[in-house]
Design a protein around this motif. Structure first.
Motif, PDB file in Angstrom:
ATOM      1  N   UNK A  29     -10.635 -11.351   5.885  1.00  0.00           N
ATOM      2  CA  UNK A  29     -11.515 -10.456   6.647  1.00  0.00           C
ATOM      3  C   UNK A  29     -11.149  -8.998   6.379  1.00  0.00           C
ATOM      4  N   UNK A  30      -9.850  -8.694   6.370  1.00  0.00           N
ATOM      5  CA  UNK A  30      -9.417  -7.324   6.086  1.00  0.00           C
ATOM      6  C   UNK A  30      -9.849  -6.877   4.698  1.00  0.00           C
ATOM      7  N   UNK A  31      -9.680  -7.754   3.736  1.00  0.00           N
ATOM      8  CA  UNK A  31     -10.070  -7.427   2.363  1.00  0.00           C
ATOM      9  C   UNK A  31     -11.570  -7.167   2.278  1.00  0.00           C
ATOM     10  N   UNK A  32     -12.367  -7.983   2.970  1.00  0.00           N
ATOM     11  CA  UNK A  32     -13.818  -7.823   2.965  1.00  0.00           C
ATOM     12  C   UNK A  32     -14.229  -6.510   3.633  1.00  0.00           C
ATOM     13  N   UNK A  33     -13.627  -6.228   4.792  1.00  0.00           N
ATOM     14  CA  UNK A  33     -13.980  -5.004   5.519  1.00  0.00           C
ATOM     15  C   UNK A  33     -13.595  -3.755   4.728  1.00  0.00           C
ATOM     16  N   UNK A  34     -12.398  -3.752   4.151  1.00  0.00           N
ATOM     17  CA  UNK A  34     -11.959  -2.592   3.385  1.00  0.00           C
ATOM     18  C   UNK A  34     -12.777  -2.412   2.111  1.00  0.00           C
ATOM     19  N   UNK A  35     -13.341  -3.513   1.599  1.00  0.00           N
ATOM     20  CA  UNK A  35     -14.205  -3.427   0.420  1.00  0.00           C
ATOM     21  C   UNK A  35     -15.595  -2.908   0.789  1.00  0.00           C
ATOM     22  N   UNK A  36     -16.107  -3.355   1.926  1.00  0.00           N
ATOM     23  CA  UNK A  36     -17.461  -2.948   2.332  1.00  0.00           C
ATOM     24  C   UNK A  36     -17.475  -1.544   2.916  1.00  0.00           C
ATOM     25  N   UNK A  37     -16.351  -1.159   3.565  1.00  0.00           N
ATOM     26  CA  UNK A  37     -16.280   0.151   4.198  1.00  0.00           C
ATOM     27  C   UNK A  37     -15.066   0.922   3.661  1.00  0.00           C
ATOM     28  N   UNK A  38     -15.159   1.408   2.443  1.00  0.00           N
ATOM     29  CA  UNK A  38     -14.019   2.137   1.854  1.00  0.00           C
ATOM     30  C   UNK A  38     -13.705   3.393   2.673  1.00  0.00           C
ATOM     31  N   UNK A  39     -12.423   3.707   2.777  1.00  0.00           N
ATOM     32  CA  UNK A  39     -11.974   4.838   3.589  1.00  0.00           C
ATOM     33  C   UNK A  39     -11.341   5.895   2.695  1.00  0.00           C
ATOM     34  N   UNK A  40     -11.305   7.115   3.203  1.00  0.00           N
ATOM     35  CA  UNK A  40     -10.644   8.209   2.516  1.00  0.00           C
ATOM     36  C   UNK A  40      -9.418   8.597   3.331  1.00  0.00           C
ATOM     37  N   UNK A  41      -8.316   7.926   3.046  1.00  0.00           N
ATOM     38  CA  UNK A  41      -7.075   8.198   3.765  1.00  0.00           C
ATOM     39  C   UNK A  41      -6.423   9.460   3.219  1.00  0.00           C
ATOM     40  N   UNK A  42      -5.672  10.194   4.071  1.00  0.00           N
ATOM     41  CA  UNK A  42      -4.985  11.402   3.605  1.00  0.00           C
ATOM     42  C   UNK A  42      -4.077  11.129   2.411  1.00  0.00           C
ATOM     43  N   UNK A  43      -3.464   9.980   2.358  1.00  0.00           N
ATOM     44  CA  UNK A  43      -2.540   9.657   1.269  1.00  0.00           C
ATOM     45  C   UNK A  43      -3.023   8.414   0.530  1.00  0.00           C
ATOM     46  N   UNK A  44      -3.272   7.361   1.293  1.00  0.00           N
ATOM     47  CA  UNK A  44      -3.882   6.183   0.704  1.00  0.00           C
ATOM     48  C   UNK A  44      -2.920   5.146   0.180  1.00  0.00           C
TER      49      UNK A  44
END
Length: 288
Positions: A29-44
């Motif tokens: 589920x985490x992998x799917x969510x992070x793939x569908x909703x990519x984020x722009x983290x300060x460092x990443x």
């Protein structure tokens, strides 16, 4: 699964098959969510590191829950780990990953070895994650030194100590209350350090562990003494096993325990005064 392999940590019965399923599904589920909703983290932090660590923490939160509390604990634990790994450098996230794995390994092995009860293993894990994950080896080694040496010492002289089982509230398997009593203050100082970065907190951290170690070693070795103990406040002779009673062997054990933690702390700091003050403060804490 028709015959799941059950285990009980706190009160609710869980299964190893269910925990594995929790880990796999949480990761997916985490992998799917992070793939569908990519984020722009300060460092990443890389996703390949973020997903298994978060899934492991979520699984631990579910495994240690009771009476449906995982409906709260799982989302909160997941959110915190995701936030931390999104806002910190990959090396800090890697340390959290190593700390989480190491904390889980220590808790499980100690539970299987009979050093901890189920609740003690849960408390150890949740105490170990911030200490191991945020503090690194400098903060981890003193805690591990206290835990393993004190646990092994509790196994020494079982026959002699058995006669005091009704007088003492603790046995040689530590539960959650004993884990928090011994390591809770140190864990709180670790969290404070993670927020403030104040290096002086390391001294207080070692003092808290030195006091806990001195108190534990005094009890474990003092009960083996053949001499009659005296109350620490009035020096009146009391029966062996009486709370507040001290013996020469017990005091020497307290000194040795505080000194061990002081020496371990000194290895990382290198200040020779640390050995004196932490040993003295640990002794004072155990007598209080």
């Amino acid at each position: 699964v028709t015959r799941p392999h059950r285990y009980v940590l706190l009160a609710d019965s869980k299964s190893w098959e269910g925990s594995v399923a929790m880990f796999v599904i949480s990761g997916a589920v985490l992998l799917l969510v992070l793939h569908l909703f990519p984020f722009e983290a300060p460092i990443g932090t890389p996703v390949y590191l973020m997903v298994p660590v978060t899934a492991l923490v979520a699984t631990a939160a579910e495994a240690s829950s009771r009476r449906g509390s995982d409906n709260v604990s799982v989302p909160l634990a997941t959110a915190f780990v995701l936030w931390y790994m999104m806002h910190h450098a990959p090396d800090a996230s890697l340390m959290l990953a190593v700390g989480t794995a190491l904390g889980g390994l220590v808790a499980v092995l100690s539970w299987r070895a009979g050093l901890l009860t189920g609740s003690g293993a849960v408390a150890t894990f949740w105490l170990a994650v911030p200490v191991f994950g945020f503090g690194g080896w400098m903060w981890t080694v003193p805690m591990v030194t206290f835990f393993f040496l004190s646990s092994l010492l509790s196994k020494v002289g079982r026959r002699v100590k058995a006669q005091y089982d009704l007088m003492f509230e603790k046995g040689d398997r530590r539960d959650w209350a004993q884990v928090i009593a011994n390591g809770g203050i140190a864990g709180g100082l670790m969290v404070r350090f993670a927020v403030s970065g104040d290096p002086d907190l390391y001294w207080y951290y070692c003092i808290a562990l030195a006091a806990a170690t001195a108190d534990t070693w005094a009890t474990e070795l003092g009960t083996l003494s053949k001499g009659q103990p005296r109350l620490v406040a009035s020096f009146r002779k009391v029966a062996a096993g009486t709370s507040g009673g001290v013996t020469v062997i017990g005091l020497l054990g307290a000194f040795a325990g505080a000194l061990v933690i002081a020496m371990v702390g000194w290895l990382w700091v290198g200040d020779s005064q640390m050995i004196f003050w932490i040993t003295l403060s640990g002794m004072a804490g155990s007598l209080m």
